[in-house]
Design an enzyme around this catalytic site. Structure first.
Site: not given
Ligand code: NAP
Ligand code: HSE
Length: 424
Positions: A10, A101, A125, A132, A183, A197, A201, A298
């Site tokens: 995502t 995080k 960040e 934010i 997402g 989560d 944070k 998101g």
């Molecule tokens: P996601 O959609 O699950 O994407 C994870 C990605 O990492 C995928 O491309 C996955 O590969 C790859 N991956 C995971 N484990 C792996 C491994 N062992 N080796 C190689 N590739 C690996 O997660 P996301 O929502 O983008 O979140 C990613 C990070 O951002 C997390 O730490 C989350 O806490 C943080 N975050 C997310 C948000 C949000 O709103 N979503 C906001 C702030 C922070 P595949 O595509 O092949 O499965």
């Molecule tokens: N899953 C987290 C949330 C993403 O809903 O706040 C942002 O860190």
């Protein structure tokens, strides 16, 4: 500047889109062009929009050992093997930006020390409150502000669920499914709804705010899984809204950090924070209160914070663009009559048949649509208040000019603009 990506889900895909969309602006301001290099994923056979299959790899060394990579962006999440990869990058002197995080709340202090001893940077960040810039504010703007409390809505998924249950009457499961589809949720959504989560944070924010290493395990947490629609209704009847709050305080000779659902008075500023938005209320002996509000989850929103960190690395390097003069993008400045707004107009008119129709015609001929009308009789005259939909200032000026020319209009129209989300 070539960026190596660890993860492309995502957030990673949104980051690639952001670089494509903002590349020109960044190049104009910084003199450097950002490009996405190798991308680590688990499944490289799956197509991802805007990404050449040749960029995808399942071998971490294609990213970590690529000598052309200037910065690594980690958006794969989890503790291992992520921590091992980041240690390798930092030990090799490559700057790292992470949104993780889970990792920063457990190993952040060690990783930051490693970055320092390796003479490179670790930025995070996006790990708290997505778009934010709360970490930048705490680390820089409020470094010496003597923060005494950090109270926040720091999880977008749970705030979305609670908001949609209260606003639209969705069930808990329906609202969670929507948050996942949009997402907002973690790969394992129990991290969100169970409070882990938010606890991660709060550990990060409390560590920076109180200049003390707070580990994830130091933060007791509860989630919203025990909150029922009935509680939301009862709370509303009592004048409260239910929010999942992170509360960190300095007092009684120590620090306390916890996460739990709480009843927030309807008139409190945190009560108005809805949907996936987050808010952090910072209290300080020197500057009283500062509240930061904005998108807390998101892909696109998180990508914005990651790009900000990449730009900070670029901008703070010796002789870099933050020390240069402002770059002129050559955008024209609009005259006031070229801007748009919704309007409130108050005037006194003669209270006769057809006057309201005349006024409405003036608006119609100017091309402005009326949203609401209030008329109050005052003897022979009447006070008329009209509120319009969004339209250009030049159309409003034309309508006002037409009204001034009418004999039936007995006062200079009073014009106020409305704060409208859709106005330019
Ligand atoms: P996601 O959609 O699950 O994407 C994870 C990605 O990492 C995928 O491309 C996955 O590969 C790859 N991956 C995971 N484990 C792996 C491994 N062992 N080796 C190689 N590739 C690996 O997660 P996301 O929502 O983008 O979140 C990613 C990070 O951002 C997390 O730490 C989350 O806490 C943080 N975050 C997310 C948000 C949000 O709103 N979503 C906001 C702030 C922070 P595949 O595509 O092949 O499965
Ligand atoms: N899953 C987290 C949330 C993403 O809903 O706040 C942002 O860190």
């Amino acid at each position: 500047m070539r960026i190596g990506l660890l993860g492309c889900g995502t957030v990673g895909q949104a980051f690639v889109r952001t670089i494509a969309g903002q590349g020109e602006t960044v190049a104009r301001a910084s003199g450097r062009r950002l490009e996405i290099g190798p991308i680590l994923v688990r499944d490289a056979t799956r197509a991802r929009p805007g990404i050449a299959p040749a960029q995808l790899t399942t071998d971490p060394q294609d990213v970590l050992s690529d000598p052309e990579v200037d910065v690594i962006v980690e958006v794969m999440g989890g503790i291992e093997p992520t921590a091992t990869y980041l240690r390798q990058a930092l030990q090799g002197g490559t700057p790292v930006v992470t949104a993780n995080k889970q990792l920063m709340s457990r190993q952040g202090a060690d990783l930051l020390t490693l970055a320092e001893t390796s003479g490179t940077e670790l930025r995070f960040e996006a790990s708290a409150c997505a778009a934010i810039p709360v970490i930048k504010v705490l680390r820089e703007s409020m470094l010496a502000a003597e923060i005494s409390a950090v109270t926040g809505i720091v999880n977008g998924t749970t705030n979305y669920i609670l908001s949609e249950m209260a606003r639209a009457g969705l069930s808990y499961q329906e609202a969670l499914a929507q948050a996942q589809a949009l997402g907002y949720a973690e790969a394992d959504p129990t991290e969100d709804v169970g409070g882990a989560d938010a606890a991660a944070k709060m550990a990060i924010l409390a560590s920076i705010a109180f200049h003390t290493n707070v580990h994830f395990d130091d933060v007791p947490y509860e989630g919203i899984d025990g909150v029922h629609a009935e509680d939301l209704e009862l709370a509303r009847d009592l004048g409260f809204v239910v929010k999942l709050l992170g509360v960190a305080r300095l007092g009684n000779g120590g620090i306390s950090v916890r996460v739990h659902p709480a009843l927030v008075p309807e008139r409190h500023r945190l009560a108005a924070v809805m949907g996936p938005d987050n808010a952090v209320l910072l209290e300080s002996g020197t500057v009283r209160q500062i509240m930061l509000v904005g998108p807390g989850a998101g892909g696109t929103e998180t990508a914005s914070a990651i790009l900000a960190d990449v730009l900070s690395i670029l901008g703070t390097a010796k002789g870099s663009f933050l020390q240069n003069a402002l770059v002129d993008a050559g955008r024209p400045l609009l005259r006031p009559d070229q801007t748009e707004s919704a309007f409130y107009i108050r005037l006194r008119v003669m209270d006769r048949p057809g006057v309201l129709a005349q006024i409405a015609t003036a608006f119609a001929e100017a091309g402005l649509s009326i949203r609401s009308v209030i008329q109050r009789g005052e003897g022979e005259a009447a006070r008329l208040v009209l509120v319009t939909h969004v339209g250009s200032e030049s159309r409003m000026n034309a309508a006002v000019a037409a009204m001034r020319d009418m004999d039936e209009v007995r006062s200079e129209p009073v014009l106020l603009r409305l704060l409208a989300e859709d106005a330019a």
